[in-house]
Design an enzyme around this catalytic site. Structure first.
Site, PDB file in Angstrom:
ATOM      1  N   CYS A   9      38.623  38.985  36.119  1.00 17.22           N
ATOM      2  CA  CYS A   9      37.497  38.239  35.538  1.00 17.22           C
ATOM      3  C   CYS A   9      37.703  38.201  34.031  1.00 17.22           C
ATOM      4  CB  CYS A   9      36.151  38.864  35.936  1.00 17.22           C
ATOM      5  SG  CYS A   9      35.904  40.556  35.385  1.00 17.22           S
ATOM      6  N   ARG A  15      32.495  41.785  37.246  1.00 20.01           N
ATOM      7  CA  ARG A  15      32.871  41.213  38.547  1.00 20.01           C
ATOM      8  C   ARG A  15      34.124  41.832  39.152  1.00 20.01           C
ATOM      9  NH1 ARG A  15      32.815  35.230  36.274  1.00 20.01           N
ATOM     10  NH2 ARG A  15      33.442  36.473  34.471  1.00 20.01           N
ATOM     11  N   ASP A 122      29.244  34.516  36.069  1.00 19.16           N
ATOM     12  CA  ASP A 122      29.317  35.643  35.130  1.00 19.16           C
ATOM     13  C   ASP A 122      27.918  36.252  34.997  1.00 19.16           C
ATOM     14  OD1 ASP A 122      29.421  37.286  32.944  1.00 19.16           O
ATOM     15  OD2 ASP A 122      30.622  35.921  31.726  1.00 19.16           O
TER      16      ASP A 122
HETATM   17  P1  4NP Z   1      32.957  40.109  33.638  1.00 20.46           P
HETATM   18  O1  4NP Z   1      31.633  39.916  32.739  1.00 20.46           O
HETATM   19  O2  4NP Z   1      33.907  39.046  33.186  1.00 20.46           O
HETATM   20  O3  4NP Z   1      32.461  39.894  35.022  1.00 20.46           O
HETATM   21  O4  4NP Z   1      33.440  41.522  33.371  1.00 20.46           O
HETATM   22  C1  4NP Z   1      31.646  39.920  31.343  1.00 20.46           C
HETATM   23  C2  4NP Z   1      31.706  41.111  30.670  1.00 20.46           C
HETATM   24  C3  4NP Z   1      31.682  41.116  29.273  1.00 20.46           C
HETATM   25  C4  4NP Z   1      31.597  39.924  28.585  1.00 20.46           C
HETATM   26  C5  4NP Z   1      31.547  38.721  29.274  1.00 20.46           C
HETATM   27  C6  4NP Z   1      31.573  38.719  30.661  1.00 20.46           C
HETATM   28  N1  4NP Z   1      31.538  39.932  27.152  1.00 20.46           N
HETATM   29  O5  4NP Z   1      31.391  38.841  26.577  1.00 20.46           O
HETATM   30  O6  4NP Z   1      31.657  40.994  26.549  1.00 20.46           O
END
Ligand code: 4NP
Length: 155
Positions: A9, A15, A122
């Site tokens: 991800c 995720r 997300d």
């Molecule tokens: P992930 O979610 O891609 O599912 O781990 C996110 C975690 C952190 C961030 C964005 C999406 N961030 O911008 O820090």
């Protein structure tokens, strides 16, 4: 034959850690190696988001020991299947190679399911109900993947 699966991800804290933990819970570690990574490096070395840890725990899966790492080109060599959670992750991954065989390893996680959604949304900026929703989507996809991989072991 052992199959190596990488879940990817953006941040590798919401995720893909769930996808790693869920697929591990449905497969035999002798046959299926599962890892996860992020396309961004914002959270390298961190444990998963507390909301992902909590929803996994609710379903009996402990992901609290996982550590965030960034996807790198060498992952194409290391893994047989690379599952992107959304289209942006997919494009960021395939942008790192021109090799057709490597590009073929990359799929959208929800391609494995019958849902009308093709991306795992997300959940980072949303509430805890978003984590329940992604848990369901990922669990459903991992069921399909595990069925396929487990049947390959017996054929
Ligand atoms: P992930 O979610 O891609 O599912 O781990 C996110 C975690 C952190 C961030 C964005 C999406 N961030 O911008 O820090």
């Amino acid at each position: 034959m052992q199959t190596k699966v990488l879940m990817v991800c953006l941040g590798n804290i919401c995720r893909s850690p769930l996808a790693e933990g869920i697929l591990k819970s449905k497969t035999d570690p002798q046959n299926v190696i599962v890892d996860s990574a992020g396309t961004a490096g914002y959270h390298i070395g961190n444990n998963p988001d507390l909301r992902s840890i909590a929803v996994a725990k609710k379903y009996g899966i402990d992901i609290s020991d996982q550590r965030c790492r960034k996807f790198s080109y060498s992952d194409f060599k290391q893994f047989d299947l690379i599952y992107a959670m959304d289209l942006s992750n997919y494009h960021d991954i395939v942008a790192l190679t021109n090799d057709k065989a490597e590009i073929k390893k990359v799929k959208l996680l929800l391609e494995e399911t019958n849902t009308s959604l093709n991306e795992v949304p997300d959940p980072y900026y949303g509430g805890s109900d978003g984590f329940e929703q992604i848990y369901d989507l990922i669990d459903n996809a991992c069921d399909m993947i595990a069925k396929k991989l487990n049947s390959q072991q017996h054929s």
